[in-house]
Scaffold this motif. Structure first.
Motif, PDB file in Angstrom:
ATOM      1  N   GLU A 125      -9.505  24.542  -6.551  1.00 28.20           N
ATOM      2  CA  GLU A 125      -9.585  23.738  -7.765  1.00 28.20           C
ATOM      3  C   GLU A 125     -10.044  22.296  -7.515  1.00 28.20           C
ATOM      4  O   GLU A 125     -10.889  21.769  -8.230  1.00 28.20           O
ATOM      5  CB  GLU A 125      -8.222  23.743  -8.484  1.00 28.20           C
ATOM      6  CG  GLU A 125      -8.241  22.941  -9.770  1.00 28.20           C
ATOM      7  CD  GLU A 125      -7.375  23.550 -10.863  1.00 28.20           C
ATOM      8  OE1 GLU A 125      -6.800  24.632 -10.681  1.00 28.20           O
ATOM      9  OE2 GLU A 125      -7.295  22.920 -11.930  1.00 28.20           O
ATOM     10  N   LYS A 148     -13.556  20.763  -8.986  1.00 30.59           N
ATOM     11  CA  LYS A 148     -13.583  19.629  -9.905  1.00 30.59           C
ATOM     12  C   LYS A 148     -14.348  18.443  -9.324  1.00 30.59           C
ATOM     13  O   LYS A 148     -15.056  17.735 -10.047  1.00 30.59           O
ATOM     14  CB  LYS A 148     -12.148  19.231 -10.271  1.00 30.59           C
ATOM     15  CG  LYS A 148     -11.480  20.292 -11.140  1.00 30.59           C
ATOM     16  CD  LYS A 148     -10.049  19.952 -11.479  1.00 30.59           C
ATOM     17  CE  LYS A 148      -9.975  19.130 -12.746  1.00 30.59           C
ATOM     18  NZ  LYS A 148      -8.576  19.007 -13.230  1.00 30.59           N
ATOM     19  N   GLU A 205     -17.649  16.799 -10.987  1.00 33.25           N
ATOM     20  CA  GLU A 205     -17.703  15.363 -11.260  1.00 33.25           C
ATOM     21  C   GLU A 205     -18.931  14.742 -10.595  1.00 33.25           C
ATOM     22  O   GLU A 205     -19.637  13.927 -11.189  1.00 33.25           O
ATOM     23  CB  GLU A 205     -16.429  14.681 -10.752  1.00 33.25           C
ATOM     24  CG  GLU A 205     -16.410  13.191 -11.059  1.00 33.25           C
ATOM     25  CD  GLU A 205     -15.167  12.495 -10.517  1.00 33.25           C
ATOM     26  OE1 GLU A 205     -14.293  13.180  -9.934  1.00 33.25           O
ATOM     27  OE2 GLU A 205     -15.082  11.271 -10.687  1.00 33.25           O
ATOM     28  N   LYS A 221     -15.342  13.372 -14.695  1.00 31.09           N
ATOM     29  CA  LYS A 221     -14.277  14.143 -14.074  1.00 31.09           C
ATOM     30  C   LYS A 221     -13.661  15.048 -15.137  1.00 31.09           C
ATOM     31  O   LYS A 221     -13.229  14.568 -16.191  1.00 31.09           O
ATOM     32  CB  LYS A 221     -13.230  13.161 -13.562  1.00 31.09           C
ATOM     33  CG  LYS A 221     -12.141  13.737 -12.724  1.00 31.09           C
ATOM     34  CD  LYS A 221     -11.256  12.590 -12.243  1.00 31.09           C
ATOM     35  CE  LYS A 221     -10.126  13.091 -11.387  1.00 31.09           C
ATOM     36  NZ  LYS A 221      -9.336  11.964 -10.870  1.00 31.09           N
TER      37      LYS A 221
END
Ligand SMILES: [Zn+2]
Length: 148
Positions: A85, A89, A93, A99
């Motif tokens: 995860e 992410k 971003e 983000k």
């Protein structure tokens, strides 16, 4: 549409049932659970995670459409099990410059994850009917459902 045979189905699910499950393409929920058109609400997302939007749909399902039972179906070999995860992410971003403010909700064990979803549902102040909540893990290797 002379051939359309479902024209007389009621708006309210005939079995008073709502199912929360993963979007996985290998799971035909109606076939797996022996359901017919009109029997149940099916709420799907990646992982079958109990998110705010799932709660929103369940509240509507119970308060307005008369469902009283909730079945959660998670499964083995889920796409969310193969992702880190934090890396996912960070990569996102980096690519888009924003983000993500949402959780991907990755997990390792589908049984633990199903229990987590059941607990979230039980803790929700908005869901009025919690007496009949059941969780299952569908094994994509042999097509069996295991109750959690
Ligand atoms: Zn999945």
């Amino acid at each position: 549409m002379a051939q359309f045979s479902d024209h007389d189905l009621a708006l309210r699910p005939a079995r008073h049932l709502a199912i929360v499950t993963c979007m996985d393409s290998r799971m035909d929920i109606f076939q797996m659970l022996g359901l017919d058109h009109g029997d149940a609400h099916i709420i799907r997302n990646a992982g079958g995670v109990v998110t705010d939007d799932v709660i929103r749909s369940l509240v509507l399902s119970q308060r307005q459409m008369g469902t009283r039972e909730v079945i959660l179906v998670h499964h083995t070999n889920c796409g969310l099990q193969a992702i880190n995860e934090a890396e996912f992410k960070a990569e996102l971003e980096h690519e888009v410059g924003i983000k993500p403010w949402w959780a991907l909700e990755c997990f390792t064990d589908p049984y633990t994850d199903t229990r987590q979803s059941i607990n979230r549902l039980r803790q929700s102040p908005f869901v009025p009917f919690k007496e009949h909540i059941r969780g299952f893990v569908y094994d994509v290797a042999d097509g069996r459902l295991h109750e959690v």
